[in-house]
Design a protein around this motif. Structure first.
Motif, PDB file in Angstrom:
ATOM      1  N   ILE A 188       0.858  -1.182   0.000  1.00  0.00           N
ATOM      2  CA  ILE A 188       0.000   0.000   0.000  1.00  0.00           C
ATOM      3  C   ILE A 188       0.896   1.235   0.000  1.00  0.00           C
ATOM      4  CG2 ILE A 188      -1.726   1.302   1.301  1.00  0.00           C
ATOM      5  CD1 ILE A 188      -2.804  -1.364   2.323  1.00  0.00           C
ATOM      6  N   ASP A 189       0.915   1.912  -1.141  1.00  0.00           N
ATOM      7  CA  ASP A 189       1.850   3.019  -1.354  1.00  0.00           C
ATOM      8  C   ASP A 189       1.247   4.351  -0.914  1.00  0.00           C
ATOM      9  OD1 ASP A 189       4.122   4.373  -2.181  1.00  0.00           O
ATOM     10  OD2 ASP A 189       3.364   4.654  -4.219  1.00  0.00           O
ATOM     11  N   VAL A 190       0.842   4.405   0.327  1.00  0.00           N
ATOM     12  CA  VAL A 190       0.396   5.666   0.922  1.00  0.00           C
ATOM     13  C   VAL A 190       0.658   5.562   2.415  1.00  0.00           C
ATOM     14  CG1 VAL A 190      -1.986   4.831   1.181  1.00  0.00           C
ATOM     15  CG2 VAL A 190      -1.532   7.290   1.221  1.00  0.00           C
ATOM     16  N   LYS A 191       1.285   6.587   2.964  1.00  0.00           N
ATOM     17  CA  LYS A 191       1.628   6.548   4.382  1.00  0.00           C
ATOM     18  C   LYS A 191       0.458   7.078   5.203  1.00  0.00           C
ATOM     19  CE  LYS A 191       6.612   7.013   3.703  1.00  0.00           C
ATOM     20  NZ  LYS A 191       7.824   7.829   3.975  1.00  0.00           N
ATOM     21  N   MET A 192      -0.027   6.243   6.125  1.00  0.00           N
ATOM     22  CA  MET A 192      -1.123   6.639   7.000  1.00  0.00           C
ATOM     23  C   MET A 192      -0.794   6.183   8.416  1.00  0.00           C
ATOM     24  SD  MET A 192      -4.472   5.615   4.712  1.00  0.00           S
ATOM     25  CE  MET A 192      -5.632   6.349   5.881  1.00  0.00           C
ATOM     26  N   THR A 193      -1.062   7.045   9.378  1.00  0.00           N
ATOM     27  CA  THR A 193      -0.904   6.637  10.771  1.00  0.00           C
ATOM     28  C   THR A 193      -2.050   5.708  11.152  1.00  0.00           C
ATOM     29  OG1 THR A 193      -2.216   8.471  11.646  1.00  0.00           O
ATOM     30  CG2 THR A 193       0.140   8.888  11.279  1.00  0.00           C
ATOM     31  N   HIS A 194      -1.886   5.006  12.271  1.00  0.00           N
ATOM     32  CA  HIS A 194      -2.969   4.139  12.746  1.00  0.00           C
ATOM     33  C   HIS A 194      -4.220   4.969  13.043  1.00  0.00           C
ATOM     34  CE1 HIS A 194      -0.408   0.431  14.062  1.00  0.00           C
ATOM     35  NE2 HIS A 194      -0.185   0.804  12.813  1.00  0.00           N
ATOM     36  N   GLN A 195      -4.027   6.203  13.516  1.00  0.00           N
ATOM     37  CA  GLN A 195      -5.168   7.065  13.798  1.00  0.00           C
ATOM     38  C   GLN A 195      -5.906   7.422  12.517  1.00  0.00           C
ATOM     39  OE1 GLN A 195      -6.597   8.306  16.879  1.00  0.00           O
ATOM     40  NE2 GLN A 195      -8.120   8.552  15.257  1.00  0.00           N
ATOM     41  N   GLN A 196      -5.168   7.729  11.465  1.00  0.00           N
ATOM     42  CA  GLN A 196      -5.803   8.074  10.194  1.00  0.00           C
ATOM     43  C   GLN A 196      -6.535   6.875   9.599  1.00  0.00           C
ATOM     44  OE1 GLN A 196      -2.298   9.522   8.219  1.00  0.00           O
ATOM     45  NE2 GLN A 196      -2.682  11.652   8.777  1.00  0.00           N
ATOM     46  N   MET A 197      -5.919   5.694   9.683  1.00  0.00           N
ATOM     47  CA  MET A 197      -6.597   4.498   9.193  1.00  0.00           C
ATOM     48  C   MET A 197      -7.837   4.195  10.023  1.00  0.00           C
ATOM     49  SD  MET A 197      -3.335   2.018   8.377  1.00  0.00           S
ATOM     50  CE  MET A 197      -4.379   0.691   7.769  1.00  0.00           C
ATOM     51  N   ALA A 198      -7.738   4.427  11.326  1.00  0.00           N
ATOM     52  CA  ALA A 198      -8.885   4.183  12.206  1.00  0.00           C
ATOM     53  C   ALA A 198     -10.043   5.098  11.855  1.00  0.00           C
ATOM     54  CB  ALA A 198      -8.470   4.392  13.661  1.00  0.00           C
ATOM     55  N   SER A 199      -9.734   6.364  11.574  1.00  0.00           N
ATOM     56  CA  SER A 199     -10.809   7.303  11.226  1.00  0.00           C
ATOM     57  C   SER A 199     -11.429   6.951   9.883  1.00  0.00           C
ATOM     58  CB  SER A 199     -10.271   8.739  11.210  1.00  0.00           C
ATOM     59  OG  SER A 199      -9.426   8.976  10.103  1.00  0.00           O
ATOM     60  N   TYR A 200     -10.624   6.392   8.981  1.00  0.00           N
ATOM     61  CA  TYR A 200     -11.124   5.961   7.673  1.00  0.00           C
ATOM     62  C   TYR A 200     -12.130   4.819   7.848  1.00  0.00           C
ATOM     63  CZ  TYR A 200     -10.322   5.854   2.563  1.00  0.00           C
ATOM     64  OH  TYR A 200     -10.441   5.968   1.200  1.00  0.00           O
ATOM     65  N   ILE A 260      -0.870  -9.810   6.660  1.00  0.00           N
ATOM     66  CA  ILE A 260      -0.152  -8.619   6.225  1.00  0.00           C
ATOM     67  C   ILE A 260       1.250  -8.654   6.816  1.00  0.00           C
ATOM     68  CG2 ILE A 260      -2.276  -7.242   6.100  1.00  0.00           C
ATOM     69  CD1 ILE A 260      -1.337  -5.823   8.688  1.00  0.00           C
ATOM     70  N   SER A 261       2.124  -7.810   6.301  1.00  0.00           N
ATOM     71  CA  SER A 261       3.447  -7.593   6.878  1.00  0.00           C
ATOM     72  C   SER A 261       3.670  -6.091   6.980  1.00  0.00           C
ATOM     73  CB  SER A 261       4.545  -8.226   6.013  1.00  0.00           C
ATOM     74  OG  SER A 261       4.395  -9.628   5.948  1.00  0.00           O
ATOM     75  N   ILE A 262       4.304  -5.663   8.064  1.00  0.00           N
ATOM     76  CA  ILE A 262       4.682  -4.266   8.212  1.00  0.00           C
ATOM     77  C   ILE A 262       6.144  -4.155   7.816  1.00  0.00           C
ATOM     78  CG2 ILE A 262       4.785  -2.280   9.750  1.00  0.00           C
ATOM     79  CD1 ILE A 262       1.964  -3.414   9.312  1.00  0.00           C
ATOM     80  N   LEU A 263       6.432  -3.409   6.764  1.00  0.00           N
ATOM     81  CA  LEU A 263       7.780  -3.300   6.239  1.00  0.00           C
ATOM     82  C   LEU A 263       8.599  -2.299   7.041  1.00  0.00           C
ATOM     83  CD1 LEU A 263       6.909  -3.271   2.429  1.00  0.00           C
ATOM     84  CD2 LEU A 263       7.323  -5.230   3.932  1.00  0.00           C
ATOM     85  N   ASP A 264       9.909  -2.282   6.797  1.00  0.00           N
ATOM     86  CA  ASP A 264      10.792  -1.364   7.518  1.00  0.00           C
ATOM     87  C   ASP A 264      10.385   0.086   7.314  1.00  0.00           C
ATOM     88  OD1 ASP A 264      12.245  -3.498   8.448  1.00  0.00           O
ATOM     89  OD2 ASP A 264      13.785  -3.379   6.886  1.00  0.00           O
ATOM     90  N   SER A 265       9.815   0.369   6.140  1.00  0.00           N
ATOM     91  CA  SER A 265       9.373   1.737   5.830  1.00  0.00           C
ATOM     92  C   SER A 265       8.040   2.074   6.484  1.00  0.00           C
ATOM     93  CB  SER A 265       9.227   1.896   4.319  1.00  0.00           C
ATOM     94  OG  SER A 265       8.235   1.003   3.817  1.00  0.00           O
ATOM     95  N   LYS A 266       7.493   1.110   7.241  1.00  0.00           N
ATOM     96  CA  LYS A 266       6.185   1.232   7.888  1.00  0.00           C
ATOM     97  C   LYS A 266       5.027   1.063   6.907  1.00  0.00           C
ATOM     98  CE  LYS A 266       8.240   2.028  11.788  1.00  0.00           C
ATOM     99  NZ  LYS A 266       8.379   0.931  12.764  1.00  0.00           N
ATOM    100  N   ALA A 267       5.357   0.809   5.648  1.00  0.00           N
ATOM    101  CA  ALA A 267       4.301   0.519   4.676  1.00  0.00           C
ATOM    102  C   ALA A 267       3.711  -0.855   4.974  1.00  0.00           C
ATOM    103  CB  ALA A 267       4.852   0.564   3.258  1.00  0.00           C
TER     104      ALA A 267
END
Length: 241
Positions: free
Chosen positions: A184-196, A217-224
């Protein structure tokens, strides 16, 4: 040698041509439309349009990403959608002035073009081809709204279903495929994803940890977020992890 300014202008007119209801215009007409957009640089988290202004503009993203949000009674964001480079939005408000207002925020450093409704009405609505394309576009926007309703339609207890549907949608919109799955090529915080997804931040973090533990899922080093093969098996089989 090609002038950088000429290359930039060609890139910008190509973006205009990629908009469905401008695609049938001639090169000269596209140049005229491009001149109507007022381009401006925005820094990350800078307001592009306030709620009271969104009914007056259509916007086009030349670079970067923006998020469209509504503020709840507590002043927290409810993310409606995120738009990336070459995306556009707001055309319906230029037609009926009744689009639900929302705040547009630069999700990262961005270059945005704004088209005012007066210019839209005066220069573009007299074109029959554009009017036909607008009808087609409205149908597409309706389908996008159905996808958002699908994410929010699960019962509150089924937070994991909501998160899975959100990840599925983000993968469709911003996914980059490689041999591991879809990133997923968009950076979102957990808060932003939660609000979505209309869940709490704590719930979002808990569900993501559970999905990662289950190798969905996997959380990559880039947090993606990487959607693994198990994610797509889960979605296609209708299972709930």
């Amino acid at each position: 040698m090609t002038c950088p300014t000429s290359q930039r202008h060609k890139h910008e007119t190509n973006i205009i041509s990629s908009i469905p209801f401008f695609a049938s215009l001639t090169v000269g007409e596209v140049d005229q439309v491009e001149k109507l957009f007022r381009k401006k640089n925005y820094e990350k988290e800078q307001i592009v349009l306030y709620e009271e202004d969104t009914s007056s503009y259509m916007y086009l993203i030349y670079s970067g990403k923006v998020r469209v949000v509504k503020m709840n009674d507590e002043g927290k964001e409810q993310i409606i959608t995120i738009h990336k480079k070459n995306d556009f939005f707001g055309e319906m408000s230029l037609l009926d002035n009744k689009t639900s207002p929302a705040t547009i925020i630069a999700h990262e450093d961005s270059v945005i073009g704004l088209l005012h409704k007066d210019d839209f009405q005066q220069h573009l609505m007299s074109n029959d081809a554009i009017r036909k394309k607008i009808i087609e576009l409205l149908c597409s926007r309706l389908r996008e709204s159905w996808e958002m309703i699908k994410i929010l339609s699960f019962n509150a207890e089924n937070a994991q279903d909501r998160v899975l549907s959100l990840l599925d949608r983000l993968g469709e919109l911003y996914g980059v495929r490689d041999d591991r799955g879809v990133i997923i090529d968009v950076k979102m915080t957990h808060q932003q994803m939660a609000s979505y997804a209309s869940v709490t931040r704590e719930t979002m973090s808990r569900v993501l940890r559970s999905l990662e533990k289950s190798d969905v899922i996997s959380i990559l080093d880039s947090k993606a977020i990487l959607l693994n093969k198990n994610f797509f098996d889960t979605r296609s089989n209708g299972k709930r992890q």
